[in-house]
Design a protein around this motif. Sequence first.
Motif, PDB file in Angstrom:
ATOM      1  N   THR A   1       2.275   6.626   4.243  1.00 29.48           N
ATOM      2  CA  THR A   1       1.271   6.016   3.032  1.00 29.48           C
ATOM      3  C   THR A   1       0.326   7.300   2.856  1.00 29.48           C
ATOM      4  O   THR A   1       0.629   7.861   2.215  1.00 29.48           O
ATOM      5  CB  THR A   1       0.436   5.179   3.451  1.00 29.48           C
TER       6      THR A   1
ATOM      7  N   ALA B   1       0.533   3.927  -3.024  1.00 31.35           N
ATOM      8  CA  ALA B   1       0.782   5.387  -2.724  1.00 31.35           C
ATOM      9  C   ALA B   1       2.012   6.446  -2.979  1.00 31.35           C
ATOM     10  O   ALA B   1       2.078   7.527  -3.385  1.00 31.35           O
ATOM     11  CB  ALA B   1       0.640   5.422  -1.365  1.00 31.35           C
TER      12      ALA B   1
ATOM     13  N   GLN C   1       0.785  -1.319  -0.210  1.00 31.25           N
ATOM     14  CA  GLN C   1      -0.145   0.166   0.037  1.00 31.25           C
ATOM     15  C   GLN C   1       0.670   0.793  -0.126  1.00 31.25           C
ATOM     16  O   GLN C   1       0.665   2.099  -0.977  1.00 31.25           O
ATOM     17  CB  GLN C   1      -1.236   0.219   1.247  1.00 31.25           C
ATOM     18  N   GLU C   2       2.124   1.593   0.740  1.00 32.38           N
ATOM     19  CA  GLU C   2       2.921   2.269   1.114  1.00 32.38           C
ATOM     20  C   GLU C   2       3.607   2.801  -0.433  1.00 32.38           C
ATOM     21  O   GLU C   2       3.779   3.839  -0.533  1.00 32.38           O
ATOM     22  CB  GLU C   2       3.843   2.273   1.716  1.00 32.38           C
TER      23      GLU C   2
END
Length: 471
Positions: A298, A138, A134-135
Motif C-alpha cells: 500500500t 492504492a 486497500q492495497e
Amino acid sequence: MPNYQEYIAEQTELAQACLRDLGCQPVLFVGSGISQRYGNGPSWKDLLAQAITENPLIEDELPFLRQREGSFPRVGSALVDPYHRFAWSVGRELFSPDLFTEDTPKECYLKNYVAGILERSVLKYSDVDPVFTQEIEALKRIRPNSIITTNYDSLLEEIFPEYTPIVGQKIIRAASMMIGEIFKIHGSVSDPSELVLTQEDYDGWRDRKKYLSAKLLAFFLEHPVIIIGYAAQDDNVIEILRDIDEILAGSGDLVPNIFYVVYDPKIGEDSYPPRQAILDLREGRSMRVNCIHAKELTWVYEAFAASEGVENVNPKILRALMARTYELVRHDIPKMTMEIDYKTLEQAVKNEEELPRLLGITSLSDPQTFNATYPYLTTSLGKKLGFPTWHGARKLLDKVKSDKGVDLCVSDNQFHIAVKSGTNSVIHKYSEAAVDLLRAVQAGEPYEVTLKKSVTKKVVKKLVATRSLAP
C-alpha cells in the motif's frame, strides 16, 4: 540505527521527487507476481506443471522435462505434440470445434488449453480477497500513464477498466496513443494464438523485440518506471532492460527513474533494506536502479499516487482527444499551457463543433507568456543540452548545488519555476537562462550563480492541471 519507518519515508520522498522532476505519471512494468498475489494465479512453473498433469498422454513429470529440455520455453515446445494428439483423441470435447481444421497450427491446442487453465484459476477482480482491497485501491490511484505486462490473464484489465489492452504483435502495428493502454507483450487469454509460450514463440518474440523496445523506449526514458511482480533475474525483464541499457550507454550510473519493487514478508520494524539494486544484465553488463523492499504494498503505491488533478482524469477521454487532434498539432507555433476543466473537455470530445472551438483558443495569454519564459520540462531540458534523457540535466543541476551551494530548484528564479498541478503535485520548468548556465557547467567553464526572484509567477497567478497542446 535507522529503521523501516525511516526507510519508508526516504523511499516515498525519492519516488515523489522523481514524479516532480519528470512531471508525468509512472509506467507500470507488471509480472506474474501481481496475478499470484491478488488473483491466486499460477507461476509459469505451476502453469506448465498443471498442463502436464491434466494431459493423460504425458507420462513425464515437469522436473524431468525441465532437466531434459533446459528451459521452460523448451518444455512448452515439448508439450505441443502431446496436446495436438490429446485434442484429436480423448480430449476433443475440451476444445472448441473451430480448432479442428487442417489449417490450425499444432501449437494452438496447447495455447488454448493453457488459456483455459488461467481463466479457471485466476480470480476475477470481484472475487479478490478483501484483505487486498486497500492495497488495490492504492494501486489504482497511481493512475499510470500506461502498463506493460507479460501476464496472459485479464486481471489488470479488470483493475484498470478504463485502459485499453493492446495484445502481442498488435503493439508494433497499432497507432498507439501511448497513454491509458495495457501493452500485453506476451499475449492474452483473449487471443490464445498470440501467447508467447514455446521456444519458437520466444525466438520470434526476440526477433521482434527491437521494434517493441523502440516503441516503448520513451516510457523508460521519460517516465518513472515501476517494475513489480518479477524476480530479479526474470528473462522478460532482462531482455527489455538490456535494450534500455544500450541507449543509456551503460556507464554504471544509477538510472534514477526506474524503481524495482521487491516483496519481502520477512521485513521487521528494525529492518533497513537496500535502497538500490544492481541488476545483472548478463554478458558482463549490469544496471543500477532504485530498489524498494516492502512487506505490504500500500505505501509503495501511495508513494507514486497521482495528484488530485490527474486522478480525476479519465484515460479514455485523453485517448479520444489525442486521437482526434494528432494531425492538428503544429511544431512551428508557441506552445500554450491552459487551465482545463475536465467536464468541459469530456463534452468537447463528444461534440464535433465544440472541440475545434476549444482548440481554437490561440490568442496571446498569460499562460503563453509563462511558457515562453520557461519552455523546458526536465526531460526537454536534458535533450536541449544534448542528453538522450533528463538524467544528464539532473546531474548538472546537482553539480551546481555541489559547486556553489545553490539549489536552482528550491525557489522561483530566472532559471527555474515550480508550478502547482492539482493539490499535491508540482511541475518544474526551466528557462533559456538555465540552458546557458548548464551548458557552461557541462563544458567545465567558470560560472557564477546569483538568483533573482521570478516575476512571471506573479503574472500567472493560477495554473493548475496543465497540459501542453503540442508534443
